[in-house]
Design a protein around this motif. Structure first.
Motif, PDB file in Angstrom:
ATOM      1  N   MET A  39      -8.741  -8.990  -4.326  1.00  0.00           N
ATOM      2  CA  MET A  39      -7.871  -7.332  -3.577  1.00  0.00           C
ATOM      3  C   MET A  39      -7.017  -7.724  -2.591  1.00  0.00           C
ATOM      4  N   TYR A  40      -6.017  -7.029  -3.228  1.00  0.00           N
ATOM      5  CA  TYR A  40      -4.326  -6.967  -2.609  1.00  0.00           C
ATOM      6  C   TYR A  40      -4.700  -5.843  -2.141  1.00  0.00           C
ATOM      7  N   THR A  41      -4.142  -5.739  -0.115  1.00  0.00           N
ATOM      8  CA  THR A  41      -3.838  -5.108   0.757  1.00  0.00           C
ATOM      9  C   THR A  41      -2.729  -4.820   1.293  1.00  0.00           C
ATOM     10  N   LEU A  42      -2.293  -3.971   1.208  1.00  0.00           N
ATOM     11  CA  LEU A  42      -0.581  -3.559   1.281  1.00  0.00           C
ATOM     12  C   LEU A  42      -1.053  -2.562   3.109  1.00  0.00           C
ATOM     13  N   GLY A  43       0.223  -3.514   4.005  1.00  0.00           N
ATOM     14  CA  GLY A  43       0.318  -2.894   5.520  1.00  0.00           C
ATOM     15  C   GLY A  43       1.370  -1.953   6.370  1.00  0.00           C
ATOM     16  N   ILE A  44       1.480  -1.278   6.618  1.00  0.00           N
ATOM     17  CA  ILE A  44       2.823  -1.297   6.710  1.00  0.00           C
ATOM     18  C   ILE A  44       2.862  -0.192   8.411  1.00  0.00           C
ATOM     19  N   GLU A  45       4.168  -0.881   8.979  1.00  0.00           N
ATOM     20  CA  GLU A  45       4.460  -0.765  10.254  1.00  0.00           C
ATOM     21  C   GLU A  45       5.642   0.109  10.253  1.00  0.00           C
ATOM     22  N   THR A  46       5.398   0.923  11.449  1.00  0.00           N
ATOM     23  CA  THR A  46       6.335   1.838  11.333  1.00  0.00           C
ATOM     24  C   THR A  46       6.334   2.201  13.462  1.00  0.00           C
ATOM     25  N   SER A  47       5.788   1.779  14.019  1.00  0.00           N
ATOM     26  CA  SER A  47       5.175   2.273  15.554  1.00  0.00           C
ATOM     27  C   SER A  47       6.710   2.514  16.585  1.00  0.00           C
ATOM     28  N   CYS A  48       7.796   1.307  15.900  1.00  0.00           N
ATOM     29  CA  CYS A  48       8.589   1.035  17.036  1.00  0.00           C
ATOM     30  C   CYS A  48      10.172   1.212  15.800  1.00  0.00           C
ATOM     31  N   ASP A  49      11.200  -0.239  16.238  1.00  0.00           N
ATOM     32  CA  ASP A  49      11.938  -0.404  15.590  1.00  0.00           C
ATOM     33  C   ASP A  49      12.070  -1.337  14.510  1.00  0.00           C
ATOM     34  N   GLU A  50      10.549  -0.843  13.660  1.00  0.00           N
ATOM     35  CA  GLU A  50      10.590  -2.221  12.726  1.00  0.00           C
ATOM     36  C   GLU A  50      10.690  -1.554  11.930  1.00  0.00           C
ATOM     37  N   THR A  51      11.022  -1.284  10.172  1.00  0.00           N
ATOM     38  CA  THR A  51      10.003  -0.962   9.478  1.00  0.00           C
ATOM     39  C   THR A  51       9.331  -2.637   8.523  1.00  0.00           C
ATOM     40  N   SER A  52       8.212  -2.484   8.706  1.00  0.00           N
ATOM     41  CA  SER A  52       7.711  -3.796   7.818  1.00  0.00           C
ATOM     42  C   SER A  52       6.683  -3.397   7.092  1.00  0.00           C
ATOM     43  N   VAL A  53       6.656  -3.997   5.313  1.00  0.00           N
ATOM     44  CA  VAL A  53       5.567  -3.870   4.759  1.00  0.00           C
ATOM     45  C   VAL A  53       4.989  -4.900   4.277  1.00  0.00           C
ATOM     46  N   ALA A  54       3.814  -5.665   4.261  1.00  0.00           N
ATOM     47  CA  ALA A  54       3.256  -6.023   4.147  1.00  0.00           C
ATOM     48  C   ALA A  54       2.511  -6.235   2.985  1.00  0.00           C
ATOM     49  N   VAL A  55       2.465  -7.873   1.934  1.00  0.00           N
ATOM     50  CA  VAL A  55       0.807  -7.923   0.894  1.00  0.00           C
ATOM     51  C   VAL A  55      -0.237  -9.497   1.159  1.00  0.00           C
ATOM     52  N   VAL A  56      -0.943  -8.587   1.949  1.00  0.00           N
ATOM     53  CA  VAL A  56      -1.816  -9.939   2.336  1.00  0.00           C
ATOM     54  C   VAL A  56      -3.647  -9.907   1.508  1.00  0.00           C
ATOM     55  N   ALA A  57      -3.754 -10.968   1.176  1.00  0.00           N
ATOM     56  CA  ALA A  57      -5.168 -11.079   0.419  1.00  0.00           C
ATOM     57  C   ALA A  57      -5.568 -12.273   1.049  1.00  0.00           C
ATOM     58  N   LYS A  58      -6.960 -12.635   1.179  1.00  0.00           N
ATOM     59  CA  LYS A  58      -7.803 -12.800   2.155  1.00  0.00           C
ATOM     60  C   LYS A  58      -7.171 -13.757   3.119  1.00  0.00           C
ATOM     61  N   ARG A  59      -6.624 -12.520   3.911  1.00  0.00           N
ATOM     62  CA  ARG A  59      -5.770 -13.168   5.250  1.00  0.00           C
ATOM     63  C   ARG A  59      -4.065 -14.102   4.608  1.00  0.00           C
ATOM     64  N   LYS A  60      -4.462 -14.400   3.717  1.00  0.00           N
ATOM     65  CA  LYS A  60      -3.809 -14.823   3.428  1.00  0.00           C
ATOM     66  C   LYS A  60      -1.908 -14.422   3.221  1.00  0.00           C
ATOM     67  N   VAL A  61      -0.969 -14.567   3.407  1.00  0.00           N
ATOM     68  CA  VAL A  61       0.275 -13.190   3.798  1.00  0.00           C
ATOM     69  C   VAL A  61       1.221 -13.349   2.439  1.00  0.00           C
ATOM     70  N   SER A  62       1.154 -12.739   1.189  1.00  0.00           N
ATOM     71  CA  SER A  62       1.695 -13.191   0.364  1.00  0.00           C
ATOM     72  C   SER A  62       3.015 -12.303   0.177  1.00  0.00           C
ATOM     73  N   SER A  63       2.787 -11.957   1.035  1.00  0.00           N
ATOM     74  CA  SER A  63       4.470 -11.083   1.344  1.00  0.00           C
ATOM     75  C   SER A  63       4.895 -10.729   2.329  1.00  0.00           C
ATOM     76  N   CYS A  64       6.187 -10.266   3.676  1.00  0.00           N
ATOM     77  CA  CYS A  64       5.992  -9.563   4.866  1.00  0.00           C
ATOM     78  C   CYS A  64       7.861  -9.595   4.594  1.00  0.00           C
ATOM     79  N   LYS A  65       7.954  -7.677   3.724  1.00  0.00           N
ATOM     80  CA  LYS A  65       9.431  -8.290   4.532  1.00  0.00           C
ATOM     81  C   LYS A  65       9.575  -6.643   5.714  1.00  0.00           C
ATOM     82  N   THR A  66      10.632  -7.104   6.637  1.00  0.00           N
ATOM     83  CA  THR A  66      11.180  -5.840   8.091  1.00  0.00           C
ATOM     84  C   THR A  66      12.281  -6.185   7.901  1.00  0.00           C
TER      85      THR A  66
END
Ligand code: KG4
Ligand code: ZN
Length: 319
Positions: free
Chosen positions: A1-28
């Protein structure tokens, strides 16, 4: 299963895809350049940039991971702490995405995600641990027995460590943010240990505003005397960085000894600092610790830690 993460708490717009703690992608995407001329992050600019780019960054993250939106099984998003307008952009976007895909949505604490970044792409999550968050907005030590319960054992009483580096660096003409610049000009042989003395506080709390003010006064005094040379500035900033790092190491060492916990996990932008990483490595050796640090790219704000922690918490949730 893939988890999509979203981070926008300050000045970085970041989105990542992780599966079993392995980072498939992280764009910031960072809007830091737009804030630089103001000497600090302007919340209104930050939230408008999130609004402009979040959709695009998500598309890039999915593409980079080689998946489609329908492959996502969980959406995790930074819930707090952070700039309210910026957080709201991420939260509303994540809610809409989770709703449209009919998948669960999990809100994640930004500081906990900073620490979880150290477990990404690693075989296991070690518990219990002591966690040091050292960033532009926070300086805390947590005692963590399980990832549903972070117990705060120390925090800053005034400025965060990164904030102090940024403010002093800015005053000395390095622009904003200044942490990485101070790191790169650091000269160990020019450190005057007695220049910035830290008051010792009860418990394991931090305070950086006293030495920050001293650095500002020193600047003005030397400028008046006409002795603020480039060499002197490098010596002062090296001594300042030394004092900040020393305080982080001292309080962490005292916490490890008090709680007798053999694993230390660190996270946050300041953990990219070379001196801090070297001092942590020394501490690992001298106390025989297990030390987990995120790679530099996951020290600063990023969605990979958010996705990783979301995936972990969702998998371990109680029914
Ligand atoms: O974690 P982060 O991206 O944002 C917050 O959540 O605050 O941290 C940003 C902070 C800034 O204060 C920046 O100056 C500092 O991390 N920083 C560094 C280094 N790289 C970034 N501080 C010291 N040494 C570095 N190499
Ligand atoms: Zn952060």
């Amino acid at each position: 299963m893939y988890t999509l993460g979203i981070e926008t708490s300050c000045d970085e717009t970041s989105v990542a895809v992780v599966a079993k703690r392995k980072v498939s992608s992280c764009k910031t995407f960072s809007s830091i350049r737009l804030h630089a001329k103001y000497g600090g992050v302007i919340p209104e600019i930050a939230s408008r940039r999130h609004l402009k780019f979040i959709d695009h960054v998500t598309t890039l993250a999915l593409k980079d991971a080689g998946i489609r939106a329908k492959d996502i099984g969980l959406v995790a998003v930074t819930r707090e702490p952070g700039l309210i307008g910026s957080l709201l952009v991420g939260l509303r976007f994540a809610e809409s995405l989770a709703y449209s895909l009919d998948v669960p949505l999990l809100g994640i604490d930004h500081l906990h995600a900073h620490l979880f970044a150290a477990f990404l792409d690693r075989p296991k999550v070690t518990l219990p641990f002591l966690g040091l968050v050292a960033s532009g907005g926070h300086t805390q030590i947590y005692r963590v027995n399980d990832l549903f319960q972070f117990r705060l054992i120390a925090q800053t009483r005034d400025d965060a460590c990164g904030e102090a580096l940024d403010k002093v660096g800015r005053y000395y003409g390095l622009g904003f943010p200044a942490g990485a610049k101070i790191d790169s000009l650091f000269r160990a042989e020019w450190v005057e240990e007695r220049l910035f003395r830290m008051k010792s506080l009860e418990r394991f709390d931090f305070s950086f505003s006293g030495i920050k003010t001293k650095a500002v006064y020193l600047h003005d005094q030397l400028q008046k005397e006409g002795t603020l040379t480039e060499k002197r500035v490098t010596g002062i900033l090296s001594s300042f960085q030394y004092a900040v790092v020393d305080s982080l190491i001292n309080n962490l060492t005292r916490s490890v000894k008090k709680f007798k916990i053999g694993t230390v996990v660190c996270g946050g932008g300041v953990v990219a600092n070379s001196l801090l990483r070297a001092r942590l490595a020394d501490l690992r050796k001298s106390l025989g610790l297990e030390l987990l640090l995120p790679p530099i790219k996951y020290c600063q704000d990023n969605a990979a830690g958010v996705a990783g922690l979301g995936e972990y918490l969702y998998a371990k949730r109680k029914p």
